[in-house]
Design an enzyme around this catalytic site. Structure first.
Site: not given
Length: 328
Positions: A118, A254, A284
């Site tokens: 990520c 993020h 996500n």
């Protein structure tokens, strides 16, 4: 080249791509034992996009890259560097960046993937910024692209509700004015077992070959570590630039979980009105989530010239990092 003569890197174009298929929380209610209320309350996610069976990570990256280049007013031959941040490459090798390079029609520029889950896009911006500041490149294409749905166990309700597919891209160019002000990246492999896909080519390869290379996560420890490290990276970034919390105009985090995003905003003393949130629509998307969110805020005019933007991310590894920039 002296420090005073070194160029800055600045973003001159953004692009994004999301697959057509929408998987809503209501759809997930039919697949696993969960509810829309449970998912949204704990994560802030309403829906996510899922790549079609024939769509690859490179396909998603290409769409985002072409939009970013068009918005930057350049062609592929103008690129001196191509970086793809991805955890879900098309192949073991060649890299997704090389596959993309061929599709775009660029020859000769270095092209490689960066794997920091990520935090991958932040890592890739750090690398591209250093290429430009040292004069090794003048223009760079940086992409975050993921097909996370390919490594999700759709029977595991603790993880399948979180992830989606997508790609975001930026074009960086050398210039005399900032630009990227600073980048900060870190990792701590001691926590690798808390968030991982425990299968691969040279380890647990039987699971990989059997198509059982699924993402696993120990949610509570990951949440606590994410909040802690993202708070620390905010302090580090502000200190390095001799700034206060009030000097940040926009937070582009993020998009993992709305609670983590809110905790970082609280650390900055920042209203959620100044935080770019797309997790409700994208879920996500790992390395794609920051460029997707950035493109959204640039396209709708929220982020304006002269404003200061903080990007930050946390991911498996553990990895974490930030980018502070002045929007051109």
């Amino acid at each position: 080249m002296t420090q005073s003569n070194q160029p800055f890197s600045r973003i001159i174009g953004t692009g994004a791509y999301l697959p057509a298929r929408v998987l809503s929380n209501a759809d997930l209610e039919k697949m696993v034992d969960t509810t829309d209320e449970w998912i949204f309350t704990r994560t802030g996610i309403r829906e996510r996009r899922i790549a079609a069976e024939q769509e690859s990570t490179c396909d998603l990256a290409e769409h985002a890259a072409r939009e970013a280049m068009a918005n930057a007013g350049i062609t592929a031959q103008d690129l001196d560097l191509i970086l793809v941040a991805t955890t879900t490459p098309d192949l073991v090798f060649p890299s997704t960046a090389c596959l993309l390079q061929a599709r775009l029609g660029n020859q000769g520029a270095p092209a490689f993937d960066i794997q920091a889950v990520c935090t991958g896009f932040v890592y890739a911006l750090d690398v591209a910024d250093k290429f430009i500041r040292t004069g090794a490149a003048r223009r760079a294409l940086v992409i975050g692209a993921e097909t996370m749905s390919r490594i999700v166990d759709w029977q595991d309700r603790s993880t399948c509700v979180l992830f989606g597919d997508g790609a975001g891209a930026v074009v960086l160019e050398a210039g005399d004015a900032p630009g990227i002000l600073s980048t900060h990246i870190h990792a701590d492999g001691r926590y690798s077992d808390l968030l991982a896909v425990p299968a691969g080519i040279s380890c647990n390869s039987a699971r990989f070959k059997a198509g059982e290379a699924y993402l696993t996560m120990k949610g509570n420890p990951v949440f606590r570590m994410a909040v802690k490290t993202l708070g620390e990276i905010v302090d580090e970034t502000l200190s390095a630039n001799r700034m206060g919390r009030g000097d940040i105009d926009w937070l582009v985090p993020h998009q993992a979980n709305i609670r983590i995003i809110q905790a970082t905003a609280d650390k900055l003393g920042m209203s959620m009105d100044k935080v770019v949130v797309t997790v409700d629509h994208h879920g996500n998307t790992s390395g794609a989530s920051i460029p997707l969110a950035l493109h959204s805020a640039v396209r709708d005019g929220r982020i304006r010239s002269g404003e200061t933007v903080l990007m930050e991310a946390f991911g498996g590894g553990f990895t974490w990092g930030s980018v502070l920039l002045k929007w051109a």
